[in-house]
Scaffold this motif. Structure first.
Motif, PDB file in Angstrom:
ATOM      1  N   MET A 193      10.419  -0.828  -8.561  1.00 48.33           N
ATOM      2  CA  MET A 193      10.806  -0.899  -9.998  1.00 48.33           C
ATOM      3  C   MET A 193      11.566  -2.495  -9.973  1.00 48.33           C
ATOM      4  O   MET A 193      11.756  -3.685 -11.246  1.00 48.33           O
ATOM      5  CB  MET A 193      11.567   0.042  -9.578  1.00 48.33           C
ATOM      6  CG  MET A 193      10.892   1.279 -11.168  1.00 48.33           C
ATOM      7  SD  MET A 193      11.765   2.779 -11.499  1.00 48.33           S
ATOM      8  CE  MET A 193      13.717   3.437 -10.221  1.00 48.33           C
ATOM      9  N   THR A 194      12.255  -2.819  -8.961  1.00 46.06           N
ATOM     10  CA  THR A 194      13.058  -4.173  -9.845  1.00 46.06           C
ATOM     11  C   THR A 194      12.052  -5.089  -9.340  1.00 46.06           C
ATOM     12  O   THR A 194      13.087  -6.655  -9.547  1.00 46.06           O
ATOM     13  CB  THR A 194      14.489  -4.217  -8.584  1.00 46.06           C
ATOM     14  OG1 THR A 194      13.877  -4.431  -7.039  1.00 46.06           O
ATOM     15  CG2 THR A 194      14.969  -3.203  -8.144  1.00 46.06           C
ATOM     16  N   ARG A 195      11.312  -5.404  -8.107  1.00 44.39           N
ATOM     17  CA  ARG A 195      10.075  -6.311  -7.967  1.00 44.39           C
ATOM     18  C   ARG A 195       9.473  -5.905  -9.534  1.00 44.39           C
ATOM     19  O   ARG A 195       8.498  -6.960  -9.433  1.00 44.39           O
ATOM     20  CB  ARG A 195       9.330  -6.262  -6.819  1.00 44.39           C
ATOM     21  CG  ARG A 195      10.277  -6.499  -5.503  1.00 44.39           C
ATOM     22  CD  ARG A 195      10.015  -6.300  -5.130  1.00 44.39           C
ATOM     23  NE  ARG A 195      10.599  -6.414  -3.541  1.00 44.39           N
ATOM     24  CZ  ARG A 195      10.417  -6.300  -1.659  1.00 44.39           C
ATOM     25  NH1 ARG A 195       9.070  -5.817  -1.605  1.00 44.39           N
ATOM     26  NH2 ARG A 195      11.549  -6.725  -1.396  1.00 44.39           N
ATOM     27  N   ALA A 196       9.258  -5.131 -10.080  1.00 45.14           N
ATOM     28  CA  ALA A 196       7.391  -5.409 -10.935  1.00 45.14           C
ATOM     29  C   ALA A 196       7.809  -6.503 -12.264  1.00 45.14           C
ATOM     30  O   ALA A 196       8.960  -6.664 -12.360  1.00 45.14           O
ATOM     31  CB  ALA A 196       7.993  -4.041 -12.285  1.00 45.14           C
ATOM     32  N   VAL A 253      -4.090  -6.360 -14.512  1.00 46.49           N
ATOM     33  CA  VAL A 253      -2.397  -5.302 -14.493  1.00 46.49           C
ATOM     34  C   VAL A 253      -3.501  -4.718 -13.126  1.00 46.49           C
ATOM     35  O   VAL A 253      -4.108  -3.965 -12.939  1.00 46.49           O
ATOM     36  CB  VAL A 253      -1.994  -4.410 -15.207  1.00 46.49           C
ATOM     37  CG1 VAL A 253      -1.826  -5.278 -16.410  1.00 46.49           C
ATOM     38  CG2 VAL A 253      -3.042  -3.366 -15.669  1.00 46.49           C
ATOM     39  N   ALA A 254      -1.901  -4.925 -12.318  1.00 43.01           N
ATOM     40  CA  ALA A 254      -1.988  -3.392 -11.110  1.00 43.01           C
ATOM     41  C   ALA A 254      -1.154  -3.294 -11.458  1.00 43.01           C
ATOM     42  O   ALA A 254       0.652  -3.275 -11.705  1.00 43.01           O
ATOM     43  CB  ALA A 254      -1.691  -4.708  -9.449  1.00 43.01           C
ATOM     44  N   VAL A 255      -0.962  -1.599 -11.076  1.00 41.70           N
ATOM     45  CA  VAL A 255      -0.016  -0.734 -11.398  1.00 41.70           C
ATOM     46  C   VAL A 255      -0.015   0.654 -10.575  1.00 41.70           C
ATOM     47  O   VAL A 255      -0.693   0.700  -9.818  1.00 41.70           O
ATOM     48  CB  VAL A 255      -0.876   0.640 -12.999  1.00 41.70           C
ATOM     49  CG1 VAL A 255       0.627   1.538 -13.926  1.00 41.70           C
ATOM     50  CG2 VAL A 255      -0.782  -0.522 -13.896  1.00 41.70           C
ATOM     51  N   GLN A 256       1.232   0.898 -10.402  1.00 42.30           N
ATOM     52  CA  GLN A 256       1.858   1.365  -9.985  1.00 42.30           C
ATOM     53  C   GLN A 256       2.509   2.610 -10.302  1.00 42.30           C
ATOM     54  O   GLN A 256       3.135   2.344 -11.280  1.00 42.30           O
ATOM     55  CB  GLN A 256       2.605   0.655  -8.596  1.00 42.30           C
ATOM     56  CG  GLN A 256       3.376   1.882  -7.197  1.00 42.30           C
ATOM     57  CD  GLN A 256       4.198   1.245  -6.648  1.00 42.30           C
ATOM     58  OE1 GLN A 256       4.186   0.216  -6.500  1.00 42.30           O
ATOM     59  NE2 GLN A 256       5.404   2.164  -5.775  1.00 42.30           N
ATOM     60  N   ILE A 263       2.985  -4.047 -12.893  1.00 45.54           N
ATOM     61  CA  ILE A 263       3.396  -2.952 -13.037  1.00 45.54           C
ATOM     62  C   ILE A 263       4.331  -1.362 -12.935  1.00 45.54           C
ATOM     63  O   ILE A 263       3.197  -0.630 -12.141  1.00 45.54           O
ATOM     64  CB  ILE A 263       2.539  -2.432 -14.736  1.00 45.54           C
ATOM     65  CG1 ILE A 263       2.432  -4.028 -15.292  1.00 45.54           C
ATOM     66  CG2 ILE A 263       3.479  -1.767 -15.879  1.00 45.54           C
ATOM     67  CD1 ILE A 263       3.515  -4.286 -16.131  1.00 45.54           C
ATOM     68  N   VAL A 264       5.274  -0.767 -12.907  1.00 43.64           N
ATOM     69  CA  VAL A 264       5.615   0.565 -12.639  1.00 43.64           C
ATOM     70  C   VAL A 264       5.392   1.231 -13.463  1.00 43.64           C
ATOM     71  O   VAL A 264       6.285   0.916 -14.564  1.00 43.64           O
ATOM     72  CB  VAL A 264       6.993   0.018 -11.533  1.00 43.64           C
ATOM     73  CG1 VAL A 264       7.092   1.907 -11.449  1.00 43.64           C
ATOM     74  CG2 VAL A 264       6.855  -0.829 -10.247  1.00 43.64           C
TER      75      VAL A 264
END
Length: 321
Positions: free
Chosen positions: A76-79, A51-54, A32-33
């Motif tokens: 963002m494109t990889r999230a 979740v892994a949140v950036q 998640i971004v």
């Protein structure tokens, strides 16, 4: 189309083309971004270990002026999903987020709140004060949007996300009760909150404070000499004991108020630094939304005469005035 937007759009498209599609079920955690620290914290509270949140904007970063970097676009494109605040808070990112939203799951969390509960912008029709995280009751209304965004990527985990959300909402309500109790101790004639920009309107409405900002709702607005002079006169006339700086906004204008009041024979102190558009450092209590609001409420209450505990609601605050 501006050159900046064209470049950002090309970067988004390039990132999408280069991304090798990985099924969500094959990942150990949802990736998640989130744009702001407050949204990132919501995602962590709801998603838990799943979740892994950036977060793109760290401590002290002003979202009103933030521009995405190339690494942000790649992230963002990889999230699996992108969460942003909306309500024109991330003004410089809106075009890129809109473009990304045509290809990836993107949610403007705050825009799911009923606009009848929001404060309309004085200068721009159809826009609203975005700083809803300042009121625990309003912020809790954003939680279902985060649950839905995460559950859309992992439907089998919806019961877990809903359980985590309920626990977070209960904590938000407890924080709201604490805030009401300690801020009610501030003498009525001292319930004036003067800060660098107008980020505390929902706070004022929730707790009965008059809120004054040198700048407007956005930090991109300018503070003229007339505004500084008007506020100095108000500080002196109403004998304000304290004004407040913000961690994500320059303290230059607040210090000008202090100096201006001193020139007129009134001493007003800086009551502390408040978290307005960004939270504290990652890994700290103040780096969570609960800690951010606890810090603000406790700092304001103590600076304006209330007998609030120095370490806050849970005894976790460090360095509160």
């Amino acid at each position: 189309m501006s050159p900046e937007f064209a470049l950002s759009r090309r970067a988004v498209l390039a990132g999408m083309t280069a991304l090798a599609a990985t099924p969500v079920w094959a990942q150990a955690q949802l990736q998640i971004v989130a744009t702001t620290g407050m949204i990132a914290d919501l995602a962590r509270q709801v998603g838990g270990s799943h979740v892994a949140v950036q977060g793109l904007m760290g401590a002290g970063v002003d979202p009103h002026a933030y521009r995405q970097t190339r690494s942000d676009i790649v992230a963002m494109t990889r999230a699996d999903a992108v969460l942003w605040h909306g309500l024109y808070l991330e003004a410089q990112m809106e075009d890129v987020l809109a473009d990304l939203g045509r290809k990836r799951p993107v949610t403007a969390v705050a825009e799911t709140v009923d606009t009848s509960l929001l404060v309309a912008h004085e200068d721009y029709e159809g826009r609203f004060d975005p700083h809803i995280w300042m009121d625990p009751d309003l912020w809790a209304l954003c939680v279902p949007a985060v649950v839905d965004a995460l559950a859309a990527q992992a439907p089998e985990l919806r019961p877990t996300f809903e359980e985590n959300a309920a626990a977070f909402i209960a904590e938000a309500r407890a924080l709201g009760t604490y805030s009401t109790d300690v801020l009610a101790q501030v003498p009525r004639d001292q319930r004036i909150l003067l800060t660098a920009h107008d980020a505390f309107g929902y706070f004022g409405a929730a707790y009965g404070f008059e809120v004054l900002g040198i700048q407007g709702i956005s930090t991109e607005s300018e503070a003229g000499l007339n505004r500084i002079s008007e506020l100095v006169d108000l500080i002196v006339a109403r004998k304000l004991p304290a004004v407040f700086v913000e961690t994500s906004v320059s303290d230059r204008n607040i210090r000008a108020l202090v100096e201006g009041a001193a020139a007129q024979g009134h001493t007003v102190r800086i009551g502390g630094a408040l978290f307005s558009d960004a939270m504290g450092p990652d890994g700290t209590y103040e780096g969570t939304w609960l800690g951010m609001i606890d810090h603000n409420v406790t700092t304001i209450a103590r600076a304006l005469g209330a007998d609030a505990p120095a370490a806050g609601r849970l005894g976790k605050l460090v360095g509160t005035a």
